[in-house]
Design a protein around this motif. Sequence first.
Motif, PDB file in Angstrom:
ATOM      1  N   PHE A   1      13.404  10.151  -3.817  1.00  0.00           N
ATOM      2  CA  PHE A   1      13.292   9.452  -2.531  1.00  0.00           C
ATOM      3  C   PHE A   1      14.571   8.728  -2.117  1.00  0.00           C
ATOM      4  O   PHE A   1      15.058   8.927  -0.985  1.00  0.00           O
ATOM      5  N   PRO A   2      15.186   7.871  -2.966  1.00  0.00           N
ATOM      6  CA  PRO A   2      16.416   7.217  -2.515  1.00  0.00           C
ATOM      7  C   PRO A   2      17.520   8.221  -2.175  1.00  0.00           C
ATOM      8  O   PRO A   2      18.233   8.074  -1.176  1.00  0.00           O
ATOM      9  N   GLU A   3      17.660   9.253  -3.017  1.00  0.00           N
ATOM     10  CA  GLU A   3      18.699  10.251  -2.796  1.00  0.00           C
ATOM     11  C   GLU A   3      18.490  10.980  -1.462  1.00  0.00           C
ATOM     12  O   GLU A   3      19.438  11.200  -0.694  1.00  0.00           O
ATOM     13  N   THR A   4      17.233  11.350  -1.190  1.00  0.00           N
ATOM     14  CA  THR A   4      16.923  12.048   0.055  1.00  0.00           C
ATOM     15  C   THR A   4      17.228  11.171   1.263  1.00  0.00           C
ATOM     16  O   THR A   4      17.766  11.642   2.274  1.00  0.00           O
ATOM     17  N   THR A   5      16.899   9.888   1.157  1.00  0.00           N
ATOM     18  CA  THR A   5      17.171   8.968   2.264  1.00  0.00           C
ATOM     19  C   THR A   5      18.669   8.866   2.527  1.00  0.00           C
ATOM     20  O   THR A   5      19.120   8.877   3.677  1.00  0.00           O
ATOM     21  N   ILE A   6      19.466   8.787   1.466  1.00  0.00           N
ATOM     22  CA  ILE A   6      20.922   8.710   1.620  1.00  0.00           C
ATOM     23  C   ILE A   6      21.464   9.967   2.302  1.00  0.00           C
ATOM     24  O   ILE A   6      22.265   9.899   3.239  1.00  0.00           O
ATOM     25  N   LEU A   7      21.026  11.128   1.843  1.00  0.00           N
ATOM     26  CA  LEU A   7      21.595  12.377   2.317  1.00  0.00           C
ATOM     27  C   LEU A   7      21.052  12.817   3.671  1.00  0.00           C
ATOM     28  O   LEU A   7      21.724  13.541   4.402  1.00  0.00           O
ATOM     29  N   ALA A   8      19.833  12.378   4.022  1.00  0.00           N
ATOM     30  CA  ALA A   8      19.178  12.907   5.219  1.00  0.00           C
ATOM     31  C   ALA A   8      19.145  11.947   6.395  1.00  0.00           C
ATOM     32  O   ALA A   8      18.906  12.383   7.527  1.00  0.00           O
ATOM     33  N   SER A   9      19.363  10.661   6.171  1.00  0.00           N
ATOM     34  CA  SER A   9      19.165   9.705   7.262  1.00  0.00           C
ATOM     35  C   SER A   9      20.356   9.593   8.204  1.00  0.00           C
ATOM     36  O   SER A   9      20.202   9.240   9.379  1.00  0.00           O
ATOM     37  N   GLY A  10      21.570   9.839   7.709  1.00  0.00           N
ATOM     38  CA  GLY A  10      22.751   9.638   8.531  1.00  0.00           C
ATOM     39  C   GLY A  10      23.092   8.182   8.759  1.00  0.00           C
ATOM     40  O   GLY A  10      23.930   7.856   9.599  1.00  0.00           O
ATOM     41  N   ARG A  11      22.470   7.278   8.009  1.00  0.00           N
ATOM     42  CA  ARG A  11      22.685   5.853   8.154  1.00  0.00           C
ATOM     43  C   ARG A  11      23.036   5.244   6.804  1.00  0.00           C
ATOM     44  O   ARG A  11      22.709   5.820   5.750  1.00  0.00           O
ATOM     45  N   PRO A  12      23.669   4.051   6.787  1.00  0.00           N
ATOM     46  CA  PRO A  12      23.890   3.382   5.503  1.00  0.00           C
ATOM     47  C   PRO A  12      22.568   2.961   4.885  1.00  0.00           C
ATOM     48  O   PRO A  12      21.662   2.507   5.592  1.00  0.00           O
TER      49      PRO A  12
END
Length: 279
Positions: A128-139
């Motif tokens: 989950f954290p990794e996906t959020t970093i790579l997919a969100s486009g936000r810090p």
Amino acid sequence: MSYKTLVVHLDASVRAHPRLETALQLAKRFDAHVIGLFAVFEPDPRAFTIMAGTADYYEQHAAARREQRATIERLFHAEIRRAGLSGEWIETHERANDAVPRFARCADLVVVSQDDPTDPESYVGDHFPETTILASGRPVLIVPYTGFFASVGKHPMVAWNGSREATRAVHDALPFLTMAERVSIVSVATSRSEAPDDRIPGADIAACIARHGIDAEVAPNGVASDASVGETLLSRAADLNADLVVMGGYGHARWQELVLGGATRTFLASMTVPVLMSH
């Protein structure tokens, strides 16, 4: 530039309240609107009809989850009022790996937690954290699953290697850096680094952010094997007594496999202070 909209991921885990407190602390500092996004992992109830007796277990678990959700929602509204902030509560039944990046794209900063292997309720999806970093486009600000952090960003440590991801992270972190009491820039050379030249590693980005009014100190260059860059950076953060690490999140999703850089993996597994990552 500032953070004016914060998304904080909330769930039924024991770290949901400390994570909310961190988000509210930042929202008060930056005068930001807070979105509390409740997203949890829901197993398919049809899976519990196969074995006798498990359907009752599922209903009991679902009832407990509803109670936990109501508790964290009440807490969210109470804390928003107490802090004098604007905020909104959103509950989604989408997969967290889909919902959180989607909502994060209309925010300035997203706050999540490091995976906690000791708390089953902290599981909301694979990587989950990794996906959020790579997919969100936000810090993405990742809060460790152990410890309490009365303040975040008084002394950020920038992990600098001149890459696109590190550049993105530094500029995404400018609201933290401009309000910090002290900023340190740390570079770690690896065995695969280019031959050294006359430049001081980190001096280039220090000069860049100095034009934003940020007086950053450039720490002596460290040397490590590629596999231990993450450990070296963690050690430097402890030595400097940094309360935030700013770094690029390296990796990509390939089919169903999430491929991450070594330093990124190390920090996501072993972080001791909050980490702001951008990809």
